[in-house]
Write a protein that holds these residues in place. Structure first.
Motif, PDB file in Angstrom:
ATOM      1  N   GLY A 237      45.169   5.409 -36.397  1.00  9.01           N
ATOM      2  CA  GLY A 237      44.783   6.367 -36.157  1.00  9.01           C
ATOM      3  C   GLY A 237      44.813   7.581 -35.375  1.00  9.01           C
ATOM      4  N   THR A 259      41.440  -0.628 -36.808  1.00 10.17           N
ATOM      5  CA  THR A 259      42.061  -0.846 -35.517  1.00 10.17           C
ATOM      6  C   THR A 259      41.065  -0.893 -34.299  1.00 10.17           C
ATOM      7  OG1 THR A 259      41.779   1.682 -35.515  1.00 10.17           O
ATOM      8  CG2 THR A 259      42.631   0.950 -36.664  1.00 10.17           C
ATOM      9  N   ASP A 261      38.905   1.265 -33.600  1.00 10.00           N
ATOM     10  CA  ASP A 261      38.254   2.336 -32.977  1.00 10.00           C
ATOM     11  C   ASP A 261      37.121   2.630 -34.253  1.00 10.00           C
ATOM     12  OD1 ASP A 261      39.131   3.020 -31.003  1.00 10.00           O
ATOM     13  OD2 ASP A 261      41.442   3.298 -32.190  1.00 10.00           O
ATOM     14  N   ARG A 297      45.814   3.896 -31.322  1.00 10.39           N
ATOM     15  CA  ARG A 297      45.147   3.634 -31.346  1.00 10.39           C
ATOM     16  C   ARG A 297      44.240   5.000 -30.294  1.00 10.39           C
ATOM     17  NH1 ARG A 297      41.258  -1.520 -29.822  1.00 10.39           N
ATOM     18  NH2 ARG A 297      39.087   0.079 -30.339  1.00 10.39           N
ATOM     19  N   LYS A 303      46.026   9.530 -27.790  1.00  9.75           N
ATOM     20  CA  LYS A 303      46.551   8.242 -28.874  1.00  9.75           C
ATOM     21  C   LYS A 303      47.298   7.418 -28.372  1.00  9.75           C
ATOM     22  CE  LYS A 303      47.166  11.516 -31.780  1.00  9.75           C
ATOM     23  NZ  LYS A 303      47.520  12.348 -33.215  1.00  9.75           N
TER      24      LYS A 303
END
Length: 396
Positions: A237, A259, A261, A297, A303
């Protein structure tokens, strides 16, 4: 007066730079309203509407022989030289700089011969881009450095094994210019985003995302490395965030996702399928798919560490992402051109295209230049005829 004039010039250049950052990328004309509200959302909408793209696999692997010899070379390349299957003892034995081929003394003779035979003098970015436009494609995805082939195809500070030093040519720059002239989006295929290589990957990404204009997306390879060794990818991430710090609209894919994302999924033809209700089905078996793991993430732009399992993120997020199914013109799932390889016909390409579009996915078709850089005549003819058939069917 001279100082004031200089100050005004600096302020003017800074204003121009800021305006350029806010300006919609050349390949997204027509999405201005959405862009002003949310650049990433506009980019995803553009991607959904693009439907068709060209994959270009090009490296010294384009000189690999066919069939029996290929299997031996392929195994050696991936077991000793490709990041995808690096054993820990190999990573311990060779430093990262050596892995990036500043030193070539550990390359086996068979692989070295392939490298020596590579002569990309006929690589023509304009011809490749013209073929993409003729076929109705809206973007190109290019291997900036493939795990099989090793050569960086652009001007990079990471390794001396790059196309500028080897051939005095920056293939990424040539293709970037060709895409911008024709309004084609440009995606960059790059190495797997492993924690171990994060600093080097960031250097490479900064070079790619600052030196070649607006980039449609970053296409990370090596997803099975993450599934098999998730501990080496927990901080993926952070690399995603770095990409969007430089270019906020730049889309991110890591094959079938890790992830959650990722902006879109880009599996190979056999890795995902659709059921009778057009629901996405994952065909692979991920080790410890139900085990919760710490993953870095992006949440509300920040983050954060979360605990999640692959099964959980697949059901809740990944299966709902935009999908791009990728396949290649050479039969047998061969991604680099090989002598005597059997190429798909227009009809075969058309059938795969129709299946993909019926399910609402993009179709990413790999057209691999030969070792001299030229497009195989069979691929050129097939795509030319493909475009004619699609156009005729659309006009009926």
């Amino acid at each position: 007066m001279r100082k004031i004039s200089l100050l005004l010039t600096v302020l003017f250049l800074q204003t121009i730079a800021l305006y350029a950052q806010d300006e919609i990328p050349y390949y997204m004309k027509g999405y201005e309203k959405m862009w002003k509200i949310n650049p990433k959302a506009a980019a995803i909408e553009w991607f959904r509407d693009a439907h068709f793209g060209m994959f270009v696999h090009f490296s010294p692997a384009s000189r690999l022989p066919y069939n029996s010899d290929f299997s031996k070379l392929d195994k050696d390349w991936f077991s000793r030289h490709a990041l995808a299957n690096q054993e820990k003892k190999v990573m311990d034995e060779y430093t990262y700089k050596e892995y990036l081929y500043d030193k070539l003394d550990f390359v086996v003779p068979e692989v070295q011969k392939v490298i020596d035979d590579f002569n990309p003098k006929k690589f023509n970015a304009d011809s490749i881009a013209d073929l993409a436009v003729r076929a109705g494609m809206k973007y190109i995805t290019f291997t900036t450095q493939h795990v099989c082939g090793r050569l960086f195809m652009f001007d990079t500070s990471i390794s001396k094994c790059n196309s500028v030093l080897a051939y005095n040519r920056d293939f990424v720059k040539e293709l970037s210019d060709a895409c911008q002239k024709r309004g084609l989006g440009l995606f960059f295929y790059v190495m797997p985003p492993a924690n171990l290589l994060a600093s080097e990957i960031k250097v490479m990404l900064k070079e790619l995302l600052t030196n070649y204009g607006p980039i449609a997306g970053i296409w990370f390879d090596g997803i099975w490395c993450a599934y098999l060794r998730p501990n080496d990818y927990f901080e993926t991430g952070d690399i995603y965030a770095y990409v969007n710090e430089i270019q906020p609209q730049c889309l991110i894919s890591f094959k079938t996702g890790f992830t959650g994302d990722e902006d879109f999924l880009s599996p190979e033809w056999h890795q995902l399928k659709y059921d009778e209700n057009k629901n996405l089905v994952f065909t692979g078996k991920v080790p410890n798919a139900d085990k919760k793991m710490p993953i870095l993430r992006l949440i509300d732009g920040e983050k954060k560490w979360v605990y999640q399992s692959f099964s959980e993120v697949w059901e809740k997020e990944l299966r709902n992402k935009p999908v791009e199914l990728s396949t290649t013109m050479i039969k047998g799932n061969v991604w680099f051109d090989q002598k005597d390889g059997v190429h798909k016909t227009t009809e075969e390409v058309l059938e795969q295209y129709k299946i993909t579009r019926r399910n609402g996915a993009n179709f990413l078709l790999n057209v691999a230049p030969r070792g001299d850089g030229s497009i195989h005549p069979d691929d050129y003819a097939a795509l030319k005829d493909f475009a004619t058939i699609v156009r005729e069917q659309r006009d009926k």
